[in-house]
Every structure is written in C-alpha cells, then in structure tokens.
Motif scaffolding. Sequence first.
Motif, mmCIF file in Angstrom:
data_model
loop_
_atom_site.group_PDB
_atom_site.id
_atom_site.type_symbol
_atom_site.label_atom_id
_atom_site.label_comp_id
_atom_site.label_asym_id
_atom_site.label_seq_id
_atom_site.Cartn_x
_atom_site.Cartn_y
_atom_site.Cartn_z
ATOM 1 N N ASN A 111 0.773 -1.185 0.065
ATOM 2 C CA ASN A 111 -0.090 -0.043 -0.069
ATOM 3 C C ASN A 111 0.775 1.289 0.035
ATOM 4 N N PRO A 112 0.823 2.015 -0.886
ATOM 5 C CA PRO A 112 0.176 1.919 -2.363
ATOM 6 C C PRO A 112 0.595 0.553 -3.227
ATOM 7 N N GLN A 113 -0.367 0.031 -3.841
ATOM 8 C CA GLN A 113 -0.261 -1.346 -4.518
ATOM 9 C C GLN A 113 0.880 -1.379 -5.583
ATOM 10 N N ASN A 114 1.290 -2.435 -5.837
ATOM 11 C CA ASN A 114 2.263 -2.579 -7.055
ATOM 12 C C ASN A 114 1.942 -3.976 -7.651
ATOM 13 N N PRO A 115 1.462 -4.016 -8.866
ATOM 14 C CA PRO A 115 1.390 -3.009 -9.928
ATOM 15 C C PRO A 115 0.218 -2.113 -10.126
ATOM 16 N N LEU A 116 -0.895 -2.290 -9.421
ATOM 17 C CA LEU A 116 -2.092 -1.587 -9.522
ATOM 18 C C LEU A 116 -2.272 -0.235 -9.509
ATOM 19 N N GLY A 117 -1.212 0.252 -8.576
ATOM 20 C CA GLY A 117 -1.223 1.627 -8.026
ATOM 21 C C GLY A 117 -2.511 2.015 -6.958
ATOM 22 N N ASP A 118 -2.928 1.088 -6.551
ATOM 23 C CA ASP A 118 -4.364 1.266 -5.611
ATOM 24 C C ASP A 118 -3.950 1.519 -4.332
ATOM 25 N N ILE A 171 1.165 2.406 -14.445
ATOM 26 C CA ILE A 171 -0.021 2.471 -14.729
ATOM 27 C C ILE A 171 -0.463 0.977 -15.362
ATOM 28 N N TRP A 172 -1.430 0.507 -14.869
ATOM 29 C CA TRP A 172 -1.963 -0.947 -15.058
ATOM 30 C C TRP A 172 -2.801 -0.753 -16.358
ATOM 31 N N VAL A 173 -2.286 -1.323 -17.286
ATOM 32 C CA VAL A 173 -2.955 -1.142 -18.727
ATOM 33 C C VAL A 173 -3.712 -2.514 -19.268
#
Length: 516
Positions: free
Chosen positions: A235-242, A392-394
């Motif tokens: 948190n923040p999440q990798n790879p979501l950036g959530d 950015i999760w694409v």
Amino acid sequence: MFTLPQKDFSAPTTCLGPTCLQDLGSSHGDDLEGECSRKLDQKLPELPGVGDSAMLSPNTSYLSSRGRMIKWFWDSAEEGYRTYHMDEYDENKNPSLSQSDMQRVEPSLLQYADWRGHLFLREEVAKFLSFYCKSPAPLRPENVVVLNGGASLFSALATVLCEAGEAFLIPTPYYGAITQHVCLYGNVRLACVYLDSEVTGLDTRPFQLTVEKLEMALREAHSEGVKVKGLILINPQNPLGDIYSPEELQEYLVFAKRHKLHVIVDEVYMLSVFEESAGYRSVLSLERLPDPQRTHVMWATSKDFGMSGLRFGTLYTENQDVATAVASLCRYHGLSGLVQYQMAQLLRDRDWINQVYLPENHARLKAAHTYVSEELRALGIPFLSRGAGFFIWVDLRKYLPKGTFEEEMLLWRRFLDNKVLLSFGKAFECKEPGWFRFVFSDQAHRLCLGEQPAFPAQPSLWLLLVCPHPPGHQCQLAPHFPFPGMQRVRQVLAGKSQVAEDPPSSQSQEPSDQRR
C-alpha cells in the motif's frame, strides 16, 4: 491446487485454482515441496553451544522455531556486546552528527554497531515515520530495525515468522519478486488471493480486495493442508497503483487478528502519492491497530527517493521478539556505518524534503502520468491508476484474439522487439491474460529519440528508450508531436514493423525480473 514452478526461472510461474502456492525450484533439482513437509516434523538441531532447545526463547509464540533460534543467539551471544554499546567509552566523543556533511567519517562509524542499526539512525527513522505516516503518537526507535533493502526485510520476516513450507496470503496481481524474497532463504510460499477486473456494483472497483476473498483463499489453503502464517499487503499497491482506505485496512487487520495471522504492510511507495485526492493513509496512522504484536510495517528509500542502489530499508514493529530476531539476521543484511550516517542526514533534513524534493518529485510524476494517460486515452486503451507509484496498469486484452497467456507473451515480445520494455501481467500472477504494467518514471533526457520543438519538461517515462544524444542533453517534446514511446506502442498495436533505424533485439532475451 498448489504447484511448484518449472526449473526454467525465465518463465512466469503457473498457479491453478482460486488459491496458489508458489515455490522456487532448486538448481540441484531438490524436491522443495517434499523437503518442506519433512522439515516441519524436525526438531531444532542441537547446535554446538546452543544446548537444550527448551532454552530457546520459550515465550516467543510469535516466532517460528527458526526465529526462536535466531533470537536466542541475540539474547545470549550478543548480550555482552549490546551492553558495551549502551555505555561505550570514548574520551574524544564528537557530538557533531547533526552537521550536514554527507561524507563525514567518524571512527565509530567504522566499527561494529548494534545490529538493529545505530541508535542515531533509528531515532531519525522513528521521527521520520512519525511525521510522514502521521502516527497518532510518536513512534519509538526501539521498534525500528534497519536492513539493506526491502528484499532483505521480506526474507528476514519470512524466516523468523514461518516454518519451512508455510505460507503468506497475498492479493494478486502483486510485485512478483516477493516470491523469491520469501522463498530463497525462508522456504516460505505464497498463497494467492486472486482478484479480477470485474466491477459488480457502484461501490466496487477492478481488482478490489475484500475480506470475503481473503476468507475464501484461506479456506482453500487449509483444504490443501497448507498452514498460513500471515498476510502481505502492499500500500500503495504494485502494480495496480491502488490505495487501501483506512476502513479497508482496518477490515483486513481484523480478519488477520481473527485468524492469528501476521500482517506485513509494505509502504515503499508512501511518499510517491502525487494526487492529493487519492487519500492515502499509512497503517501507522490508524488510532488503534487490532493486533499490534502481529502488524509489521516496511519502508525503504529505493522508490520514494530513487535510491535503489543505496540499499536501505526499515522495519517498524511493536513486537520485540520479531524485532530482535530480524536484527540478529542483520549481521548478513546490515548497513555500513557510513551509509547509516548518510541516511540519518537525509531523513532529518525535513525542510529540503518538504519544500524542495517532494513538491518537485510529485509535480514531475503527475506531469508524466498525465501525458501518458492522455496518450492511452487517445489510443482507446483502458487502464487503471489511482495517482500513486510509478506505473499504470493497462488493459490490452482486446489485442489477444484467444485471450491466452501465450498471446500475452507474444505481445510482450513484440513490444520488446520495438524497444519498449513493459511488464506482462503473468509476472504479477494476474489471472486475466492481457494486462501490462507501464512504468512512467525516468529521467527527462531519456524521453526522446530526436530533437522536437519545446515542450514543458516531462521528467518521467515508463519505457526503456535509447537516446542518441550525449549525457546531459535535455530533450523536450511538443504537445502536437506524438510521444516517441507512444509511437512505438502504436506501431506494435497496429501490427507495423519496427522503425528502420532501430537494430533488431535479441530473440533469446528472456523476461527480466520485476525490479521496480
């Protein structure tokens, strides 16, 4: 079903079923899964000088048998040395540690130190985390341990918390290198909590972690005879950036307490939240932790300060048994006194961090993120991003006709042949083929392949590009000129061949490890 990966480490691991357990195979062909089960039944070895295993920290129920043994060495063999450091004789002590000279060399910095880290550094880390994590009460230096990076932190925690063959729950997609971090030393595996992109209601989001999914993954692991000892959250999440909300964090921690699970919270991107509206909160900012003795927080300078080569990471835990056991492993993962001094100087320079570094870093990240996001929208490519981290999760699923991981790998190689280095979803254990991680952070002079009209400097990008200009040349881009990296993305997705001036890449190149 729990599976072991193939010996070819260049290929992504394959996990079947709603929950997955991962291991890394041995270069000698050892049966790790069988060895794990055998080790669980073994008693602590009678090491020379250790004596009866009953002596090994009998009241440290939070630790594995290995962790108790590691702590025993600290409690006994290191006692005299710790006592010496608490009242060390120095007739010429120089109290000038607050000076800003980063290259200063004190004689004490060249000697063995407390394995937890020099006290002056742990004090600065506690103050730093108290301020930036917004803890309700000052954090204490005795709860701080410093190591040489986040990878070492994962390895040490896995070793002291778990027996061989036990597992951590981890939501997917996740930073794939954690698999190696917890397995290579600790022989600990990962039980995947598979998330998907489906949005089921107005209050849901893609790849959303819920307590229900955690419960299901835990039941699945138990049904396979696997003991789960903890939960890993990024948190923040990798790879979501959530970003997990405080309410979500509280729910996950209550779940873990209910099942007596340790929680490792990796907050390595906490200062790389460049959108204020994202609402990031550190777990250390919560008023009350449901189970503080089983909550362990990690942070490092590799991402937030772009200093991955310095190898600095820190653990904050209120559990002194865990802190002591991890500190005992710092004889293998410690920092030199010189690096510790430099880190203390950096962390205490709050004026520079707040007034210069963070505003500039956030502005650059936001500018690069905005530009790449607009380019993706122009291409009609869906993506996820919450304004944190470097990626950015694409969603490129529409470019996979059959929707298979084989097609995902072929698309990844086409990007590579056009000199665009992305990370494919399978490397993060994403269960849906076609997702890619685009990293947008890099230096400005690496952004272009040739001269373009003036454009406000974009400091970061997510591609590995080759700039033909000498070091120090600052390329700038015009809004009406397509981004060189995005030109290459367009070429790949349109099925066009590589630009003529770019030499072909090696077909033997394998997917690189996920280091960012």
